[in-house]
Design an enzyme around this catalytic site. Sequence first.
Site, PDB file in Angstrom:
ATOM      1  N   TYR A   1      49.608  33.484  37.575  1.00 31.08           N
ATOM      2  CA  TYR A   1      50.563  34.572  37.787  1.00 31.08           C
ATOM      3  C   TYR A   1      50.307  35.258  39.108  1.00 31.08           C
ATOM      4  O   TYR A   1      49.276  35.025  39.756  1.00 31.08           O
ATOM      5  CB  TYR A   1      50.491  35.579  36.634  1.00 31.08           C
ATOM      6  CG  TYR A   1      49.255  36.483  36.648  1.00 31.08           C
ATOM      7  CD1 TYR A   1      48.008  35.989  36.324  1.00 31.08           C
ATOM      8  CD2 TYR A   1      49.354  37.828  37.008  1.00 31.08           C
ATOM      9  CE1 TYR A   1      46.879  36.820  36.352  1.00 31.08           C
ATOM     10  CE2 TYR A   1      48.245  38.650  37.032  1.00 31.08           C
ATOM     11  CZ  TYR A   1      47.007  38.143  36.698  1.00 31.08           C
ATOM     12  OH  TYR A   1      45.897  38.957  36.731  1.00 31.08           O
TER      13      TYR A   1
ATOM     14  N   LYS B   1      44.131  32.621  39.979  1.00 27.72           N
ATOM     15  CA  LYS B   1      44.761  33.757  39.293  1.00 27.72           C
ATOM     16  C   LYS B   1      45.405  33.262  38.004  1.00 27.72           C
ATOM     17  O   LYS B   1      46.629  33.181  37.859  1.00 27.72           O
ATOM     18  CB  LYS B   1      45.770  34.467  40.203  1.00 27.72           C
ATOM     19  CG  LYS B   1      46.076  35.882  39.724  1.00 27.72           C
ATOM     20  CD  LYS B   1      46.681  36.711  40.817  1.00 27.72           C
ATOM     21  CE  LYS B   1      47.138  38.070  40.341  1.00 27.72           C
ATOM     22  NZ  LYS B   1      46.100  38.925  39.801  1.00 27.72           N
TER      23      LYS B   1
ATOM     24  N   GLU C   1      33.523  41.791  40.478  1.00 25.74           N
ATOM     25  CA  GLU C   1      34.761  42.552  40.732  1.00 25.74           C
ATOM     26  C   GLU C   1      35.107  43.325  39.472  1.00 25.74           C
ATOM     27  O   GLU C   1      34.448  43.173  38.439  1.00 25.74           O
ATOM     28  CB  GLU C   1      35.900  41.604  41.125  1.00 25.74           C
ATOM     29  CG  GLU C   1      36.234  40.603  40.042  1.00 25.74           C
ATOM     30  CD  GLU C   1      37.361  39.631  40.407  1.00 25.74           C
ATOM     31  OE1 GLU C   1      38.100  39.883  41.366  1.00 25.74           O
ATOM     32  OE2 GLU C   1      37.493  38.618  39.688  1.00 25.74           O
TER      33      GLU C   1
ATOM     34  N   LEU D   1      38.527  36.949  42.471  1.00 24.28           N
ATOM     35  CA  LEU D   1      39.855  36.679  43.009  1.00 24.28           C
ATOM     36  C   LEU D   1      39.914  37.288  44.404  1.00 24.28           C
ATOM     37  O   LEU D   1      39.538  38.450  44.584  1.00 24.28           O
ATOM     38  CB  LEU D   1      40.916  37.332  42.121  1.00 24.28           C
ATOM     39  CG  LEU D   1      42.340  37.021  42.567  1.00 24.28           C
ATOM     40  CD1 LEU D   1      42.723  35.610  42.149  1.00 24.28           C
ATOM     41  CD2 LEU D   1      43.315  38.024  41.984  1.00 24.28           C
TER      42      LEU D   1
HETATM   43  N1  PDD Z   1      45.261  42.079  39.319  1.00 21.62           N
HETATM   44  N2  PDD Z   1      40.598  40.817  40.818  1.00 21.62           N
HETATM   45  C1  PDD Z   1      41.239  40.580  39.658  1.00 21.62           C
HETATM   46  C2  PDD Z   1      40.475  39.986  38.520  1.00 21.62           C
HETATM   47  C3  PDD Z   1      42.605  40.887  39.543  1.00 21.62           C
HETATM   48  O1  PDD Z   1      43.246  40.618  38.383  1.00 21.62           O
HETATM   49  C4  PDD Z   1      43.292  41.464  40.642  1.00 21.62           C
HETATM   50  C5  PDD Z   1      44.757  41.792  40.573  1.00 21.62           C
HETATM   51  C6  PDD Z   1      42.569  41.703  41.820  1.00 21.62           C
HETATM   52  C7  PDD Z   1      43.212  42.289  43.040  1.00 21.62           C
HETATM   53  O2  PDD Z   1      44.151  41.397  43.607  1.00 21.62           O
HETATM   54  P1  PDD Z   1      45.414  41.921  44.434  1.00 21.62           P
HETATM   55  O3  PDD Z   1      44.879  42.837  45.466  1.00 21.62           O
HETATM   56  O4  PDD Z   1      45.992  40.681  45.002  1.00 21.62           O
HETATM   57  O5  PDD Z   1      46.332  42.615  43.468  1.00 21.62           O
HETATM   58  C8  PDD Z   1      41.234  41.355  41.874  1.00 21.62           C
HETATM   59  C9  PDD Z   1      46.676  42.266  39.106  1.00 21.62           C
HETATM   60  C10 PDD Z   1      47.224  43.415  39.854  1.00 21.62           C
HETATM   61  C11 PDD Z   1      46.958  42.315  37.620  1.00 21.62           C
HETATM   62  O6  PDD Z   1      46.337  41.529  36.914  1.00 21.62           O
HETATM   63  O7  PDD Z   1      47.773  43.118  37.177  1.00 21.62           O
END
Ligand code: PDD
Length: 284
Positions: free
Chosen positions: A33, A147, A180, A205
């Site tokens: 996703y 992701k 993270e 991620l």
């Molecule tokens: N989550 N690490 C994880 C495990 C994440 O699920 C996300 C993002 C990030 C940050 O990635 P980005 O800056 O590209 O949003 C880091 C999304 C927002 C979610 O699951 O809703």
Amino acid sequence: MSRIAYVAGRYVPHRQAAVHIEDRGYQFADGVYEVISVVGGHLVDEEPHLARLHRSLAELRIPLPMEDAALKIVIREVVRRNGVDTGIVYLQVTRGVAPREHAFPKAAKPALVVTSRRSRAPDPRLGRDGIAVITIPDIRWQRCDIKSVALVANVLGKQQAREAGAYEAWQIDRDGKVTEGTSTNAWIVTHDDIVVTRAPDTAILSGVTRLAIFDIIRREGYRLDERMFSVAEAKAAREAFLTSTTADLLPVVRIDGAPVGEGTPGPLSQKLRAAYFAHAASPA
Ligand code: PDD
């Protein structure tokens, strides 16, 4: 305005939008996703999000559901039909629908779902006052660079944070290093004003927000170190913060109940947060 979703090649009322019970996303979490912000009607960092979608799909050997040009049209159409000026777009691609069998099905078509909703920003008080995080063991799989929609460990971690009165849980690997958050990347600022975040290995991620913050750090002449840090180092840091598409940048003021720095949002976190908002607000 009633909500509309794109599913199985059609735009349908959100309440009636459904996937088959043998969708492999539902049975195996066999899918990926993306979450993209919409600010003032434009998509924030669409290209890196689509590049990461391609990468996640390639790592799982799921074919692209459609070419990028068509996907961009669908995304814009979902945003338009939902009247979203500021909000998010959610994209999900699974390996498709097939009788339940672990190995890849021979004839499944990747299944794309696109939804969009208004209001993406967290409560502005979180940015002003900062947030608390707890630390928990990282119990996830070893390919967190993908992701994937397999998020049950992240769900448990976020719930644990909520029950502890914290916004996020920072996950800790076997060597005591922070990987993270459950849906955010983790950062600290050292006493020498160096911004530190983990290098993009398979334990995290590589956030698109993280990459945008890198650009800001470089442009503004701040110092960046992509390396691991321990919980002890984070607790003793001058500042800490987290980033994601939906959280933007939030200052972390408590880790496991202990104050970080002065226990209030640090100046560098606040500057980066303001610069990130300016980036998100400017059409690409
Ligand atoms: N989550 N690490 C994880 C495990 C994440 O699920 C996300 C993002 C990030 C940050 O990635 P980005 O800056 O590209 O949003 C880091 C999304 C927002 C979610 O699951 O809703």
